[in-house]
Design a protein around this motif. Structure first.
Motif, mmCIF file in Angstrom:
data_model
loop_
_atom_site.group_PDB
_atom_site.id
_atom_site.type_symbol
_atom_site.label_atom_id
_atom_site.label_comp_id
_atom_site.label_asym_id
_atom_site.label_seq_id
_atom_site.Cartn_x
_atom_site.Cartn_y
_atom_site.Cartn_z
ATOM 1 N N GLY A 99 -48.207 -13.603 -11.654
ATOM 2 C CA GLY A 99 -48.793 -13.810 -12.972
ATOM 3 C C GLY A 99 -48.610 -12.659 -13.931
ATOM 4 O O GLY A 99 -49.207 -12.644 -15.001
ATOM 5 N N ARG A 100 -47.776 -11.680 -13.578
ATOM 6 C CA ARG A 100 -47.599 -10.519 -14.436
ATOM 7 C C ARG A 100 -46.129 -10.297 -14.729
ATOM 8 O O ARG A 100 -45.270 -10.691 -13.956
ATOM 9 C CB ARG A 100 -48.167 -9.288 -13.758
ATOM 10 N N TYR A 101 -45.886 -9.644 -15.848
ATOM 11 C CA TYR A 101 -44.521 -9.395 -16.279
ATOM 12 C C TYR A 101 -44.275 -7.900 -16.400
ATOM 13 O O TYR A 101 -45.113 -7.175 -16.920
ATOM 14 C CB TYR A 101 -44.266 -10.043 -17.641
ATOM 15 N N GLU A 102 -43.122 -7.463 -15.950
ATOM 16 C CA GLU A 102 -42.698 -6.079 -16.122
ATOM 17 C C GLU A 102 -41.282 -6.128 -16.666
ATOM 18 O O GLU A 102 -40.426 -6.789 -16.094
ATOM 19 C CB GLU A 102 -42.726 -5.370 -14.769
ATOM 20 N N ASN B 32 -52.187 -5.982 -19.951
ATOM 21 C CA ASN B 32 -51.396 -5.192 -19.015
ATOM 22 C C ASN B 32 -50.858 -3.992 -19.799
ATOM 23 O O ASN B 32 -50.466 -4.131 -20.967
ATOM 24 C CB ASN B 32 -50.244 -6.014 -18.439
ATOM 25 N N PHE B 34 -48.547 -0.254 -20.006
ATOM 26 C CA PHE B 34 -47.344 0.387 -19.498
ATOM 27 C C PHE B 34 -47.088 1.696 -20.241
ATOM 28 O O PHE B 34 -47.439 1.833 -21.417
ATOM 29 C CB PHE B 34 -46.116 -0.502 -19.709
ATOM 30 N N TYR B 36 -43.535 3.832 -20.866
ATOM 31 C CA TYR B 36 -42.095 3.925 -20.686
ATOM 32 C C TYR B 36 -41.629 5.304 -21.158
ATOM 33 O O TYR B 36 -42.211 5.893 -22.073
ATOM 34 C CB TYR B 36 -41.365 2.857 -21.507
ATOM 35 N N PHE B 51 -52.120 -3.197 -14.121
ATOM 36 C CA PHE B 51 -52.402 -4.628 -14.221
ATOM 37 C C PHE B 51 -53.880 -4.887 -13.960
ATOM 38 O O PHE B 51 -54.538 -5.612 -14.697
ATOM 39 C CB PHE B 51 -51.546 -5.414 -13.234
ATOM 40 N N GLY B 97 -51.816 -10.331 -20.839
ATOM 41 C CA GLY B 97 -50.973 -10.290 -19.649
ATOM 42 C C GLY B 97 -49.736 -11.141 -19.769
ATOM 43 O O GLY B 97 -49.053 -11.402 -18.773
ATOM 44 N N PHE B 98 -49.426 -11.574 -20.988
ATOM 45 C CA PHE B 98 -48.276 -12.447 -21.181
ATOM 46 C C PHE B 98 -46.971 -11.656 -21.212
ATOM 47 O O PHE B 98 -46.961 -10.452 -21.050
ATOM 48 C CB PHE B 98 -48.450 -13.279 -22.444
ATOM 49 N N GLN B 99 -45.898 -12.360 -21.496
ATOM 50 C CA GLN B 99 -44.601 -11.745 -21.312
ATOM 51 C C GLN B 99 -44.149 -10.892 -22.476
ATOM 52 O O GLN B 99 -43.106 -10.259 -22.403
ATOM 53 C CB GLN B 99 -43.526 -12.819 -21.030
#
Lengths: 114, 113
Positions: A99-102, B32, B34, B36, B51, B97-99
């Protein structure tokens, strides 16, 4: 190694002359993205494909188009490049795991418009 | 407007100094998170991600970040920087939490030997 590949790394085009940038991936990810990154700025999402579904960002100019003929390849077409379109163009991929995207990024194509 | 903010645009440190880069976001609900890194002439690489679970996450090359939900923050830290850490650092948030990712404006770090 599985990776995201962008060709060419450097592209020079003339004002108004259509140009196509290429991205390929060996990760078998179902999502592919195109970002524009200008000097000293954050990457800006232009659009992305979720499988074959194309998702355009609301503020992406009509001058920018994309094609995804298969899972591995995605193209960015700039129909009539202007001087303001000179930038680094980044391709990225991701896949839904738990359910997660990286996102995984390619090296980018630096576009110069003369 | 919903956004991701990085407070420091340029940071200059000496080797062995400690590093903390701030990141705040304005999205409610699940996110989510991150960090970089982009080394000179190289592509964006993932340093670390959050997450769920332990809000203190460890990444590559000795970096760590702490998610503080009440402050909508995800600050990056490293106890002792090296010259090779010279790079641009981007915080990014995936709302819901989507893309899709939203990036901060980046922090350019210069570590002097």
């Amino acid at each position: 190694d599985a990776m995201v590949i962008q060709n060419p790394r450097y592209q020079v085009t003339q004002f108004g002359k259509p140009v196509t940038l290429s991205c390929s991936q060996t990760l078998n990810h179902n999502v592919m993205y195109w970002y524009q990154q200008k000097s000293s700025q954050a990457p800006k999402l232009l659009f992305h494909y979720y499988d074959k579904d194309f998702n355009n960002e609301a503020d992406t100019p009509d001058n920018f188009q994309s094609r995804r003929p298969n899972t591995s390849f995605c193209f960015l077409d700039i129909r009539s490049p202007g001087l303001g379109d000179a930038a680094m163009y980044l391709c990225a991929t991701s896949s839904r795991e738990s359910g997660r995207y990286e996102q995984y990024f390619g090296p980018g194509t630096r576009l110069t418009v003369t | 407007a919903q956004s991701v903010s990085q407070h420091n645009h340029h940071v200059i440190l000496s080797e062995a100094a400690s590093l903390e880069l701030g990141c705040n976001y304005s999205y409610g609900g699940t996110v989510n998170l991150f960090w970089y890194v982009q080394y000179p002439g190289q592509h964006l690489q993932l340093l670390l991600k959050y997450f769920s679970g332990d809000p203190l996450v460890k990444g590559i090359k000795g970096f760590e970040a702490e998610f503080i939900k009440s402050k909508f923050s995800f600050n990056l830290r490293k106890p002792s920087v090296q010259w090779s850490d010279t790079a641009e650092y981007f915080c990014a948030v995936a709302p819901g939490g989507f893309q899709k990712l939203v990036f901060g404006t980046g922090t350019r770090l210069l570590v002097s030997p």
